[in-house]
Scaffold this active site. Sequence first.
Site, PDB file in Angstrom:
ATOM      1  N   ARG A   1       0.837  -1.196   0.000  1.00  9.72           N
ATOM      2  CA  ARG A   1       0.000   0.000   0.000  1.00  9.72           C
ATOM      3  C   ARG A   1       0.869   1.242   0.000  1.00  9.72           C
ATOM      4  O   ARG A   1       1.789   1.373   0.797  1.00  9.72           O
ATOM      5  CB  ARG A   1      -0.926   0.034   1.215  1.00  9.72           C
ATOM      6  CG  ARG A   1      -1.739   1.334   1.208  1.00  9.72           C
ATOM      7  CD  ARG A   1      -2.928   1.301   2.060  1.00  9.72           C
ATOM      8  NE  ARG A   1      -3.670   2.555   1.910  1.00  9.72           N
ATOM      9  CZ  ARG A   1      -4.696   2.877   2.650  1.00  9.72           C
ATOM     10  NH1 ARG A   1      -5.116   2.051   3.574  1.00  9.72           N
ATOM     11  NH2 ARG A   1      -5.315   4.015   2.460  1.00  9.72           N
TER      12      ARG A   1
ATOM     13  N   ARG B   1      -6.954   0.510  -3.408  1.00  9.96           N
ATOM     14  CA  ARG B   1      -5.845   0.093  -2.555  1.00  9.96           C
ATOM     15  C   ARG B   1      -5.691  -1.427  -2.518  1.00  9.96           C
ATOM     16  O   ARG B   1      -6.676  -2.157  -2.524  1.00  9.96           O
ATOM     17  CB  ARG B   1      -5.940   0.641  -1.153  1.00  9.96           C
ATOM     18  CG  ARG B   1      -7.289   0.865  -0.616  1.00  9.96           C
ATOM     19  CD  ARG B   1      -7.290   1.992   0.409  1.00  9.96           C
ATOM     20  NE  ARG B   1      -8.596   2.216   0.960  1.00  9.96           N
ATOM     21  CZ  ARG B   1      -9.520   2.984   0.420  1.00  9.96           C
ATOM     22  NH1 ARG B   1      -9.294   3.593  -0.705  1.00  9.96           N
ATOM     23  NH2 ARG B   1     -10.676   3.150   0.991  1.00  9.96           N
TER      24      ARG B   1
ATOM     25  N   ASP C   1      -6.460  -2.234   2.901  1.00  7.11           N
ATOM     26  CA  ASP C   1      -6.855  -1.143   3.779  1.00  7.11           C
ATOM     27  C   ASP C   1      -7.293  -1.770   5.097  1.00  7.11           C
ATOM     28  O   ASP C   1      -8.164  -2.641   5.095  1.00  7.11           O
ATOM     29  CB  ASP C   1      -7.995  -0.333   3.162  1.00  7.11           C
ATOM     30  CG  ASP C   1      -8.399   0.856   4.011  1.00  7.11           C
ATOM     31  OD1 ASP C   1      -7.509   1.524   4.562  1.00  7.11           O
ATOM     32  OD2 ASP C   1      -9.611   1.117   4.124  1.00  7.11           O
TER      33      ASP C   1
ATOM     34  N   ASP D   1      -8.581  -0.750   8.952  1.00  5.28           N
ATOM     35  CA  ASP D   1      -9.048   0.304   9.857  1.00  5.28           C
ATOM     36  C   ASP D   1      -9.346  -0.294  11.223  1.00  5.28           C
ATOM     37  O   ASP D   1      -9.932  -1.378  11.323  1.00  5.28           O
ATOM     38  CB  ASP D   1     -10.335   0.960   9.338  1.00  5.28           C
ATOM     39  CG  ASP D   1     -10.105   1.839   8.129  1.00  5.28           C
ATOM     40  OD1 ASP D   1      -9.019   2.433   8.015  1.00  5.28           O
ATOM     41  OD2 ASP D   1     -11.029   1.938   7.290  1.00  5.28           O
TER      42      ASP D   1
END
Length: 181
Positions: free
Chosen positions: A107, A117, A120, A122
């Site tokens: 990334r 991407r 990812d 989170d």
Amino acid sequence: TWLLGNEWYKKNDKCFGRIKIFIMKPNTAYLSIGSNLGNRSENIKKCLSHISAISIIKATSSIIETEPFKVSIKQDNFLNLVVKIEYLKDHFELLKDINVIESKLGRIRSSVRNEPRIIDIDIIFFNNLIFSNDNLEIPHPRFKERFFVLHPLSEISPNFIDPITKKTIKFFVDEANTSSD
């Protein structure tokens, strides 16, 4: 779980002194993972391998395919899932570890928001922590708006309570399912 207390370290009935062993209660975190570049399934598989190297994965949702959310750049669909982990360090260290994993997987961050991407990751929740600074906000500020987070999260922890609103994940899913927009 780790052992707590003072114990004597002995070898052949000779005492070498005290050692300290500590119990560290693991933190529970929920991570949302997505990929929409390259071999998305392989990207997620590699990501989960890296996450299991820094934590214990306690639950993994199904993988769902979703269209990109609020994007200005044409891009492929995402594969998304949520994992529940036990992590021994704090939320700052988890963010650092996540950034290392994303970097290892290729990334490249830019100033463009919501761009395609490779991976990812989170942090959605970290225990019942409510925290905000320039680099991190917990709970994730937009988790309630994102089907690709709510649906997998409700699959593995429908009764988890958002520490801000004091409402369950199931409540937010039901609310999203009945909204007219």
